[in-house]
Design a protein around this motif. Structure first.
Motif, PDB file in Angstrom:
ATOM      1  N   ILE A 158       6.078  -4.558  -1.715  1.00  0.00           N
ATOM      2  CA  ILE A 158       5.775  -3.059  -2.086  1.00  0.00           C
ATOM      3  C   ILE A 158       5.569  -2.305  -0.865  1.00  0.00           C
ATOM      4  N   ALA A 159       5.597  -0.953  -0.884  1.00  0.00           N
ATOM      5  CA  ALA A 159       5.424  -0.066   0.352  1.00  0.00           C
ATOM      6  C   ALA A 159       4.948   1.196   0.027  1.00  0.00           C
ATOM      7  N   THR A 160       4.244   2.031   0.798  1.00  0.00           N
ATOM      8  CA  THR A 160       4.051   3.527   0.326  1.00  0.00           C
ATOM      9  C   THR A 160       3.558   4.130   1.816  1.00  0.00           C
ATOM     10  N   PHE A 161       3.806   5.256   1.920  1.00  0.00           N
ATOM     11  CA  PHE A 161       3.314   6.119   2.824  1.00  0.00           C
ATOM     12  C   PHE A 161       2.028   6.979   2.585  1.00  0.00           C
ATOM     13  N   GLU A 162       1.467   6.660   1.454  1.00  0.00           N
ATOM     14  CA  GLU A 162       0.207   7.063   0.906  1.00  0.00           C
ATOM     15  C   GLU A 162      -0.952   6.411   1.724  1.00  0.00           C
ATOM     16  N   PRO A 163      -2.117   7.266   1.635  1.00  0.00           N
ATOM     17  CA  PRO A 163      -3.243   6.552   2.349  1.00  0.00           C
ATOM     18  C   PRO A 163      -3.819   5.159   1.784  1.00  0.00           C
ATOM     19  N   ALA A 164      -4.491   4.517   2.500  1.00  0.00           N
ATOM     20  CA  ALA A 164      -5.092   3.199   2.217  1.00  0.00           C
ATOM     21  C   ALA A 164      -5.592   3.006   0.817  1.00  0.00           C
ATOM     22  N   SER A 165      -6.166   4.116   0.497  1.00  0.00           N
ATOM     23  CA  SER A 165      -6.854   3.965  -0.869  1.00  0.00           C
ATOM     24  C   SER A 165      -5.821   4.050  -2.049  1.00  0.00           C
ATOM     25  N   VAL A 166      -4.778   4.500  -1.843  1.00  0.00           N
ATOM     26  CA  VAL A 166      -3.718   4.442  -2.933  1.00  0.00           C
ATOM     27  C   VAL A 166      -3.072   3.346  -2.739  1.00  0.00           C
ATOM     28  N   PHE A 167      -2.839   2.930  -1.406  1.00  0.00           N
ATOM     29  CA  PHE A 167      -1.968   1.697  -1.487  1.00  0.00           C
ATOM     30  C   PHE A 167      -2.825   0.494  -1.984  1.00  0.00           C
ATOM     31  N   ALA A 168      -4.226   0.573  -2.054  1.00  0.00           N
ATOM     32  CA  ALA A 168      -4.967  -0.541  -2.560  1.00  0.00           C
ATOM     33  C   ALA A 168      -4.642  -0.770  -3.933  1.00  0.00           C
TER      34      ALA A 168
END
Length: 430
Positions: free
Chosen positions: A226-236
């Protein structure tokens, strides 16, 4: 021979396209005088209209019933939605083929590949738009599913049989972006401006056994990415949902591995406080080499011997020994501040560096799998020479790359068109 093959293939594609048109013509999509428009109104049947779209067999034309909603002011064809071609000019089969080609390499090359291997002619821009649209839909569906799983409103079936050990290995890497995407962001360049944006990556896999030398062995076809460019709070939230989906609640041992970055341990502590946390051994060794270079003006000819002894301390998890051996040197001013920072990395991560104990438990201590993911999933497609991405485009292609890098069953169950919408998808937790 090659020319004969090309001629025969072209003829078969034309024949196949004609057969597909005849098959589709058997149902013209008339669903009565009125149908729901999808916005709470009724659309009225107004006649039949043609729609042409590309398929893996070539261009196909479909004649289907057309309805118009006076309230909304727009029209619709129920048959389009049933066939998966509503709002698009590409069939689902061709779209999937296009996604694979576009995720594998640059869009112009993908268009050439589709023509050479499948006999389908698409422009590079159309390949790009279709792939980014597919990736965006897939990313949105993944975020929606993750939100439901993390909230325990969607309960995935536990893996059967339950794996013995589950790992989540987390890291991040920069992707070159257009100037518009990095405007106002601080960077590491000499001018202080950002040239990239970080994509956060997590690789999940399982382990059941050790090899003959006692080293852990990753289970074959057990990887999901999984991957995202969103902030760590969203990635969490995405990490939490993927951990639940992969069986973190059912395994005997769940382990999170990272390079020591604070945001990784913040996710681990908030979302999986029961998990074992391990700092990647190779990153720890790099920091130890940096520490030796910081002290080499004091160590002189003893630098190599000192470093070898400290590496042995690290292998046994003796962080106190490393700090004691470094602090015996009377540094002042800037050098002392640099030493405190260097040793802070070890002191803050001491519980995550019990490598001797981790090895005795048969656990992985390296993050090589996510390092490889940063290079293969991200680097080999999104960081080629001259590339500059928009955030939307990079996120879409990254999502397609993650899907293709994941275990085969995830390529099926994570496809939006294979999901049942609405309440039928949700299993309420008791």
């Amino acid at each position: 021979m090659e020319a004969a093959e090309a001629v025969i293939r072209a003829g078969l594609l034309r024949l196949g396209g004609s057969m597909l048109e005849q098959l589709l013509a058997a149902d013209r999509g008339h669903r009565g005088p009125r149908v729901s428009c999808g916005q709470g109104h009724e659309a009225v049947f107004t006649g039949y209209r043609d729609k042409s779209f590309d398929t893996v067999l070539g261009l196909v034309t479909l004649t289907r019933a057309w309805y118009h909603c006076a309230e909304c002011g727009h029209g619709l064809a129920p048959r389009d939605a049933e066939l998966g071609v509503a709002g698009t000019s590409m069939s689902p089969g061709l779209a999937a083929m296009n996604d694979r080609a576009a995720a594998a390499g640059p869009f112009a090359g993908a268009a050439s590949l589709l023509e050479d291997l499948a006999g389908v002619r698409l422009t590079a821009k159309r390949v790009e738009r279709a792939a980014e649209a597919s990736g965006s839909v897939l990313a949105a569906a993944g975020r929606d599913r993750a939100r439901l799983i993390a909230a325990r409103k969607l309960v995935p079936l536990p893996p059967s049989p339950a794996p013995d050990k589950l790992y989540a290995v987390i890291d991040g890497t920069g992707v070159p972006m257009t100037s518009k995407e990095t405007a106002g962001r601080d960077g590491k360049g000499e001018d202080g401006r950002a040239r990239t944006r970080e994509v956060k990556l997590a690789v999940f896999f399982t382990q059941h056994k050790l090899d003959q030398e006692g080293h852990p062995v990753r289970d074959r076809d057990s990887t999901s990415v999984i991957a995202t460019f969103e902030p760590a709070s969203v990635f969490a939230g995405l990490v939490k949902a993927e951990g639940i989906r992969r069986g973190a609640d059912h395994v005997r041992q769940f382990t999170i591995i990272g390079d020591g970055a604070a945001w990784i341990w913040g996710i681990a502590a908030a979302k999986f406080p029961e998990a074992t946390q391990i700092v990647d051994l190779y990153h720890a060794r790099e920091h130890l080499h940096d520490l030796a270079r910081l002290l080499e003006f004091m160590l002189g000819d003893r630098k190599d011997a000192w470093l070898a002894a400290r590496l042995e301390d690290l292998d046994y998890g003796d962080i106190g020994g490393i700090c004691k051996a470094a602090r015996i040197y009377p540094l002042l001013g800037t050098k002392k501040a640099e030493l405190d920072t260097a040793l802070g990395y070890f002191e803050n991560n001491a519980p995550r560096m019990r490598y001797h104990w981790f090895r005795q438990c048969g656990l992985f201590t390296g993050s090589g799998v996510v390092e490889a993911g940063c290079k293969t999933v991200i680097g080999q497609r999104l960081k080629l020479s001259g590339m500059h991405w928009t955030a939307t485009g990079a996120d879409a292609i990254t999502t397609l790359r993650c899907q293709q890098a994941s275990r085969p069953q995830d390529r099926i169950c994570n496809t939006p068109h294979n999901q049942t919408p609405g309440a039928d998808l949700i299993t309420q937790a008791s």
